[in-house]
Design an enzyme around this catalytic site. Structure first.
Site, short mmCIF file in Angstrom:
data_model
loop_
_atom_site.label_atom_id
_atom_site.label_comp_id
_atom_site.label_asym_id
_atom_site.label_seq_id
_atom_site.Cartn_x
_atom_site.Cartn_y
_atom_site.Cartn_z
N GLY A 206 0.81 -1.21 0.00
CA GLY A 206 0.00 0.00 0.00
C GLY A 206 0.84 1.26 0.00
O GLY A 206 1.70 1.45 -0.86
N GLU A 207 0.60 2.12 0.98
CA GLU A 207 1.32 3.39 1.05
C GLU A 207 2.80 3.22 1.40
O GLU A 207 3.57 4.18 1.39
CB GLU A 207 0.67 4.31 2.09
N GLY A 209 4.78 1.04 -0.34
CA GLY A 209 5.50 0.58 -1.52
C GLY A 209 5.29 -0.88 -1.85
O GLY A 209 4.27 -1.49 -1.51
N ASP A 237 -4.80 -2.91 -9.12
CA ASP A 237 -4.97 -3.33 -10.52
C ASP A 237 -4.23 -2.40 -11.47
O ASP A 237 -3.67 -2.85 -12.48
CB ASP A 237 -6.46 -3.37 -10.87
#
Length: 307
Positions: A206-207, A209, A237
């Protein structure tokens, strides 16, 4: 340039985040993957299914992006897959409010004849049985990439393991990697997953990496710090589309080139979250992408003297 086959949902989403909410909008794994990959001008085809309620202008739009839609089946009297979700304030977790399989429940994928020889296959998040049916129709692709999620680990693990054994790359998030292997360490989890079949493992954080694993090598790509995230629904996606689109363009499926593919995927995903649904991806330009790539380069590049 390699051909790319994208398998997944082309669907309706309704999303609520701290920044607002939408009614039914265009969504689906194959939609985001295809739009992202189209930035590389590749010869790509979408394999999916929709109902008669799916707007023709959406299909025209996908076609205008250079995507072959002959593998997009339309069931005239059926209804299109629909998902609705609400994101929490941290934007890292969400609640699924509605899932309506509709025509997806009886989907039997058919790869267009002129794409059965595609070099790259991107299996978007779907039931593993559908993913297996697509693999069986392909003629020795050079790279098969799988995206899956914890739902299939809970409800179709045996079939999922069959798919994992047949792919070259798997992309999952950190929570899913831990669930699949019963290992907390992502390094050990990746090693276990590679023993299941894939040569490469991409673990999305996620945030924080993404990590790329191959044999004993590890590559880390950070996520670009953003001021605001409006809608993270299609980020994973979009990442997959950038990753496979770049590889299809370059026809280089080596570990070293996958590092570049990870950065391209991350850059495109960072744009996707800036607006609801596919809106930001539809207005994205090559200049925009280059600006974001430069930002990634600035974020990670440094000189250091070792003594």
């Amino acid at each position: 340039m390699s051909k790319l086959v994208v398998v997944g949902t082309v669907a309706f989403d309704a999303v609520e985040t701290p920044f607002g909410k939408t009614d039914k909008i265009l969504g689906g794994a194959a939609t985001y993957i295809g739009l992202s990959a189209s930035n590389f001008g590749i010869d790509g085809a979408i394999v999916s299914v929709d109902g008669g309620d799916f707007p023709k202008e959406y299909i025209t739009m996908l076609s205008s992006k250079g995507l072959d839609v002959s593998g997009l089946e339309i069931v005239p009297h059926g209804k299109t897959f629909f998902w609705s979700g609400k994101y929490h304030n941290d934007m890292n977790s969400r609640d699924t409010l509605v899932t309506e399989l509709n025509v997806l429940a009886d989907f039997n994928p058919v790869v267009p004849a002129n794409y059965k020889n595609a070099e790259v296959v991107m299996l978007g998040n779907l039931h593993p049985i559908i993913q297996l049916k697509v693999i069986d129709q392909m003629n020795n692709p050079k790279l098969v990439v799988l995206d899956t999620m914890n739902f299939w680990m809970d409800n179709a693990l045996a079939e999922l393991m069959q798919v994992i054994a047949k792919v070259d790359v798997i992309t999952i998030n950190d929570e899913e990697a831990r669930q699949l292997t019963n290992e907390y360490s992502l390094v050990i989890a990746a090693q276990k997953i590679m023993q299941m079949g894939p040569k490469f493992v991409v673990i999305k954080k996620g945030e924080h990496g993404a990590l790329l694993f191959h044999k004993d090598d590890i590559f880390y790509a950070p996520a670009l710090p953003l001021e605001e995230v409006f809608d993270p629904t299609g980020a994973g996606d979009t990442f997959a589309g950038g990753f496979t689109g770049y590889l299809a363009l370059t026809e280089d499926y080596s570990y070293e080139n996958m590092k570049n593919a990870i950065i391209y995927g991350s850059a495109l995903a960072s744009y996707c979250v800036e607006k609801f649904g596919t809106e930001r991806m539809l207005e994205l330009t090559k200049k925009d992408l280059n600006v974001r790539l430069q930002q990634f380069k600035n974020l990670t590049q440094f000189d250091i003297e070792l003594t």
